[in-house]
Design a protein around this motif. Sequence first.
Motif, PDB file in Angstrom:
ATOM      1  N   UNK A   3      46.492 -20.541  50.475  1.00 39.17           N
ATOM      2  CA  UNK A   3      47.642 -20.675  51.359  1.00 39.17           C
ATOM      3  C   UNK A   3      48.892 -20.042  50.786  1.00 39.17           C
ATOM      4  N   UNK A   4      48.786 -19.419  49.615  1.00 43.44           N
ATOM      5  CA  UNK A   4      49.924 -18.812  48.932  1.00 43.44           C
ATOM      6  C   UNK A   4      50.993 -19.847  48.592  1.00 43.44           C
TER       7      UNK A   4
ATOM      8  N   UNK B  19      47.369 -20.307  60.865  1.00 40.74           N
ATOM      9  CA  UNK B  19      45.907 -20.259  60.912  1.00 40.74           C
ATOM     10  C   UNK B  19      45.264 -20.932  59.699  1.00 40.74           C
ATOM     11  N   UNK B  20      46.063 -21.299  58.733  1.00 44.77           N
ATOM     12  CA  UNK B  20      45.578 -21.971  57.523  1.00 44.77           C
ATOM     13  C   UNK B  20      46.373 -23.254  57.329  1.00 44.77           C
ATOM     14  N   UNK B  21      45.685 -24.372  57.266  1.00 46.23           N
ATOM     15  CA  UNK B  21      46.358 -25.648  57.059  1.00 46.23           C
ATOM     16  C   UNK B  21      45.673 -26.411  55.938  1.00 46.23           C
ATOM     17  N   UNK B  22      46.366 -27.436  55.429  1.00 44.28           N
ATOM     18  CA  UNK B  22      45.859 -28.170  54.275  1.00 44.28           C
ATOM     19  C   UNK B  22      46.004 -29.669  54.482  1.00 44.28           C
ATOM     20  N   UNK B  23      44.987 -30.418  54.106  1.00 39.23           N
ATOM     21  CA  UNK B  23      45.033 -31.882  54.054  1.00 39.23           C
ATOM     22  C   UNK B  23      45.136 -32.255  52.585  1.00 39.23           C
ATOM     23  N   UNK B  24      46.238 -32.908  52.211  1.00 37.58           N
ATOM     24  CA  UNK B  24      46.514 -33.159  50.802  1.00 37.58           C
ATOM     25  C   UNK B  24      45.830 -34.426  50.307  1.00 37.58           C
ATOM     26  N   UNK B  25      45.759 -34.531  48.965  1.00 45.04           N
ATOM     27  CA  UNK B  25      45.038 -35.636  48.337  1.00 45.04           C
ATOM     28  C   UNK B  25      45.734 -36.971  48.542  1.00 45.04           C
TER      29      UNK B  25
ATOM     30  N   UNK C 115      44.437 -24.528  63.689  1.00 40.06           N
ATOM     31  CA  UNK C 115      44.143 -23.534  62.647  1.00 40.06           C
ATOM     32  C   UNK C 115      42.685 -23.073  62.690  1.00 40.06           C
ATOM     33  N   UNK C 116      42.426 -21.964  62.004  1.00 34.64           N
ATOM     34  CA  UNK C 116      41.053 -21.473  61.836  1.00 34.64           C
ATOM     35  C   UNK C 116      40.384 -22.110  60.627  1.00 34.64           C
ATOM     36  N   UNK C 117      41.157 -22.334  59.562  1.00 35.26           N
ATOM     37  CA  UNK C 117      40.622 -22.878  58.314  1.00 35.26           C
ATOM     38  C   UNK C 117      41.490 -24.046  57.871  1.00 35.26           C
ATOM     39  N   UNK C 118      40.838 -25.146  57.491  1.00 38.18           N
ATOM     40  CA  UNK C 118      41.545 -26.294  56.927  1.00 38.18           C
ATOM     41  C   UNK C 118      41.025 -26.523  55.514  1.00 38.18           C
TER      42      UNK C 118
END
Length: 417
Positions: free
Chosen positions: A62-63, A93-99, A174-177
Amino acid sequence: MSLLELDGVKVHFPIKKGVFVDRTVGHVYAVDGVSLKVEAGETYGLVGESGCGKTTLGRSVLRLVDITEGSVVLDGTDLAKLPGEEMRRFRRRLQMVFQDPLGSLNPRQNIESILSEGMIAHGVGKDQEERREKIKAILDKVGLPSNALARYPHEFSGGQRQRIGIARALVLEPDVIICDEPVSALDVSVQAQVINLLDELQEELGLTYVVIAHDLAVVRHISDTIGVMYLGSLVEEAPSDALYAEPKHPYTKALMSAVPVPDPEVEDRRERILLTGDLPSPANPPSGCRFHTRCPWARAERCATERPQLRDLGGGHRVACHFAEEIESGKLALTRPTGTEAVTEGEDAVVEQTEGEAKVPAVLLPADSTTKPDATAVEEKVPSAVEASGDRTADAVARDLDAAEPDRSDKDREKTD
């Protein structure tokens, strides 16, 4: 072409030193040459012990951290070369689920504000009413009521907060999580609910996941392909069933042997591989194969000098090991113990050093003593078994007090008695 491709990704953090002028004296090689592919609609699992670079690799996609070298290609676009503003627009298009579900949510914002923030930034929805309706639909998909919009993160349980984090990623379509330890902070029963939710959402919305975890059972349940990382490098990659049925890299074998089996008979019979030594520092990694300092099958003439590359052994099973075939066939002999002797081999020497002092009471040795006392003197001071067999009586205590303070008055001795 795969949806997401990583080619030789490196993330090195400089080590600075200096009072007036910072100068670089070294680097932390958090990620050091990782190449992998993630197909559309599949789940790629990344496993490895703490500190191996899993989370840093996910953030580099995700930079969120700068990429030192290599390429991250999403649907034909190299994200490593995109300037800041283009990368910001592309990040939808790129997302993140954090810890940490609580730490990743702003405590001063209610749920509607948290979920609509990204939608406003990327121009999703014509107005607030349209965004609110979409948010309600997403909350329903993740199992939360619509009245949660006006509530704040601290009003929810850990599992509910993680569902909010998943909803925040989904509202941007998004396309990728990238899921960074999505269930490690949750109870076991809640973990199963969140994993099943991710499965259902993937089937319904056609999502692609990169799941980062250290829980091998979770990764096996949700992943199609699994990559094993060690000290910033990918050491093995295979389809989930193949990796668990027949791990080929020595490090993966040790990881799999640590997974408990819910059958007492099988658990007693199965081989347990215990590794010797500590995990090397990523600021000063070993030469050659990064795992050779702990590998039970290491050969110094090659493993310590030549770094192995990931090579395909058939069926999409890639391994970074010079002797994977010989280890699998049993032709390669062990160079280090792998049983309980791997962690107890140094204990005998410690016992021998302290054996002569075992019968010496601590009160007879000075606090700063570093030498053994004279054996004859010890025997004279240590009471025999007959003398030490019974408890000391009140008369014996009184006699000791008299000997220590002969000038005390009888009245004082009566108080003591």
